[in-house]
Scaffold this motif. Structure first.
Motif, PDB file in Angstrom:
ATOM      1  N   HIS A 156       0.904  -1.149   0.000  1.00 15.54           N
ATOM      2  CA  HIS A 156       0.000   0.000   0.000  1.00 15.54           C
ATOM      3  C   HIS A 156       0.940   1.195   0.000  1.00 15.54           C
ATOM      4  O   HIS A 156       1.420   1.635   1.047  1.00 15.54           O
ATOM      5  CB  HIS A 156      -0.921   0.007   1.217  1.00 15.54           C
ATOM      6  N   GLU A 215      -2.237  10.618  -1.747  1.00 13.64           N
ATOM      7  CA  GLU A 215      -2.173   9.372  -1.000  1.00 13.64           C
ATOM      8  C   GLU A 215      -3.444   8.548  -1.235  1.00 13.64           C
ATOM      9  O   GLU A 215      -4.548   9.092  -1.330  1.00 13.64           O
ATOM     10  CB  GLU A 215      -2.003   9.646   0.502  1.00 13.64           C
ATOM     11  N   PRO A 269      -6.341   5.964  -0.203  1.00 10.10           N
ATOM     12  CA  PRO A 269      -7.004   5.449   0.995  1.00 10.10           C
ATOM     13  C   PRO A 269      -6.802   3.934   1.127  1.00 10.10           C
ATOM     14  O   PRO A 269      -6.798   3.214   0.115  1.00 10.10           O
ATOM     15  CB  PRO A 269      -8.483   5.778   0.765  1.00 10.10           C
ATOM     16  N   VAL A 270      -6.626   3.478   2.332  1.00  6.73           N
ATOM     17  CA  VAL A 270      -6.451   2.036   2.561  1.00  6.73           C
ATOM     18  C   VAL A 270      -7.624   1.252   1.993  1.00  6.73           C
ATOM     19  O   VAL A 270      -7.455   0.139   1.475  1.00  6.73           O
ATOM     20  CB  VAL A 270      -6.286   1.761   4.074  1.00  6.73           C
ATOM     21  N   GLN A 271      -8.806   1.828   2.051  1.00  9.12           N
ATOM     22  CA  GLN A 271      -9.981   1.115   1.571  1.00  9.12           C
ATOM     23  C   GLN A 271      -9.895   0.795   0.087  1.00  9.12           C
ATOM     24  O   GLN A 271     -10.515  -0.167  -0.389  1.00  9.12           O
ATOM     25  CB  GLN A 271     -11.258   1.924   1.866  1.00  9.12           C
ATOM     26  N   GLU A 289       4.226   3.756   8.991  1.00  6.78           N
ATOM     27  CA  GLU A 289       3.156   3.961   8.009  1.00  6.78           C
ATOM     28  C   GLU A 289       2.441   2.646   7.715  1.00  6.78           C
ATOM     29  O   GLU A 289       1.200   2.599   7.645  1.00  6.78           O
ATOM     30  CB  GLU A 289       3.734   4.571   6.731  1.00  6.78           C
ATOM     31  N   SER A 291       0.089   1.864  10.428  1.00  4.42           N
ATOM     32  CA  SER A 291      -1.148   2.651  10.368  1.00  4.42           C
ATOM     33  C   SER A 291      -2.098   2.100   9.311  1.00  4.42           C
ATOM     34  O   SER A 291      -3.326   2.114   9.505  1.00  4.42           O
ATOM     35  CB  SER A 291      -0.831   4.122  10.087  1.00  4.42           C
ATOM     36  N   PHE A 292      -1.550   1.606   8.198  1.00  4.26           N
ATOM     37  CA  PHE A 292      -2.399   1.001   7.167  1.00  4.26           C
ATOM     38  C   PHE A 292      -3.063  -0.269   7.710  1.00  4.26           C
ATOM     39  O   PHE A 292      -4.256  -0.502   7.491  1.00  4.26           O
ATOM     40  CB  PHE A 292      -1.586   0.660   5.917  1.00  4.26           C
ATOM     41  N   ALA A 343      -3.677  -0.955  10.793  1.00  4.87           N
ATOM     42  CA  ALA A 343      -4.663  -0.569  11.817  1.00  4.87           C
ATOM     43  C   ALA A 343      -5.992  -0.164  11.198  1.00  4.87           C
ATOM     44  O   ALA A 343      -7.043  -0.299  11.834  1.00  4.87           O
ATOM     45  CB  ALA A 343      -4.108   0.561  12.671  1.00  4.87           C
ATOM     46  N   ALA A 344      -5.960   0.310   9.953  1.00  5.30           N
ATOM     47  CA  ALA A 344      -7.190   0.722   9.276  1.00  5.30           C
ATOM     48  C   ALA A 344      -7.992  -0.474   8.759  1.00  5.30           C
ATOM     49  O   ALA A 344      -9.188  -0.341   8.485  1.00  5.30           O
ATOM     50  CB  ALA A 344      -6.862   1.662   8.120  1.00  5.30           C
ATOM     51  N   ALA A 345      -7.348  -1.635   8.620  1.00  3.39           N
ATOM     52  CA  ALA A 345      -8.035  -2.842   8.142  1.00  3.39           C
ATOM     53  C   ALA A 345      -7.351  -4.073   8.745  1.00  3.39           C
ATOM     54  O   ALA A 345      -6.774  -4.894   8.033  1.00  3.39           O
ATOM     55  CB  ALA A 345      -8.016  -2.902   6.617  1.00  3.39           C
ATOM     56  N   PRO A 346      -7.396  -4.212  10.064  1.00  6.00           N
ATOM     57  CA  PRO A 346      -6.592  -5.245  10.739  1.00  6.00           C
ATOM     58  C   PRO A 346      -6.966  -6.678  10.395  1.00  6.00           C
ATOM     59  O   PRO A 346      -6.125  -7.571  10.520  1.00  6.00           O
ATOM     60  CB  PRO A 346      -6.831  -4.953  12.227  1.00  6.00           C
TER      61      PRO A 346
END
Length: 269
Positions: free
Chosen positions: A9, A35, A37-39, A70, A73-74, A76-79
């Motif tokens: 990502h 940037e 989004p993780v989604q 980083e 954090s990615f 954490a957004a979609a564990p």
């Protein structure tokens, strides 16, 4: 379950790096200006039926292109969907070892990836060896690239023989995952994989219909093969990478090992 063993990502500074110009040219796309989004990465996984993706940090001589924090954090957004793979500054061995410990013990990362061509140092260089020992102690795999480089960097560091072969001899307990198949030295990579019980291959950067015949023979003839699926997202997405899978002729056991079993065991998912 489907596990993607090699994803990124990416940050804008990574995806816009000049070394990736050739990859963007091949894909016919342009690097993003903002940037992502993780989604968006999770959505791409959904499109290809991928349940879990291993996303890696990228460190090179100029510093962190995608830092470990980083990546954390990615994740954490979609564990439930993303797991982290660490990278480190190869030139500072003790700092690198401490950072690897932090990534595994505090951030929950599942492995270490160093891309040799980025450093222009083969895997037998002495700077890697403290990290190999730490990977063994932490119980995580060392992930690297084998084969030629798509980015505009020299390819010599990606030869499976002598480099991966020698590392596996020096560290028989180290689990090694060679990403990007090893082409044009695929036969060498398969031979090293057969020789050493802890050496694996991932298919990132290749679609199913571009797998070299040596790799397909290994996967179809040995139900206990040590090949795992990978994409190299975002350069190749899972929906493209898996087109033609049914045509390979994999038995149920070999297919399960390829899509999830080998990765689940190696990365302790």
């Amino acid at each position: 379950m489907v596990v993607d063993a090699w994803m990124q990502h990416g940050t804008v500074r990574f995806l816009q790096h000049e070394m990736l110009d050739s990859l963007w040219r091949w894909t016919g796309k342009k690097p993003p200006e903002q940037e992502i989004p993780v989604q968006e990465t999770v959505k791409a996984m959904d499109g290809g039926g991928v349940d879990v993706g291993l996303i890696s940090a990228w460190y090179g001589p100029e510093g962190a292109l995608v830092s470990n924090d980083e990546v954390a954090s990615f994740v954490a957004a979609a564990p439930d969907r993303l797991k982290g793979i660490a990278s480190v500054d190869l030139r500072k061995p003790m700092e690198a070892v401490r950072e690897l410990r932090r990534c595994v013990n505090e951030l929950g990362f599942k492995g270490l990836r160093i891309v040799p061509w980025l450093w222009e140092r083969p895997p037998t260089d002495r700077l890697y060896y403290p990290l190999y020992a730490e990977c063994v102690e932490l119980g995580i795999p060392f992930c690297t690239q084998v084969g030629h480089t798509g980015p505009l960097r020299p390819s010599e560091t990606g030869r499976p023989i002598p480099y991966i072969d020698q590392v596996a001899l020096d560290f028989p307990e180290l689990v090694i995952v060679g990403g990007h198949i090893g082409y044009p030295w695929t036969e060498e990579m398969v031979a090293v994989c057969r020789k050493h019980p802890n050496v694996y291959i991932d298919t990132s950067a290749y679609t199913v219909r571009r797998y070299p015949p040596e790799l397909v023979r290994y996967m179809t003839q040995d139900r206990h093969h040590k090949v795992m699926f990978g994409t190299n997202h975002p350069m190749i997405t899972a929906d493209r990478a898996l087109v033609g899978l049914d045509e390979l002729g994999l038995g149920d056991e070999a297919r399960e090992a390829f899509l999830e079993g080998n990765a689940r065991r190696v990365f302790r998912l």
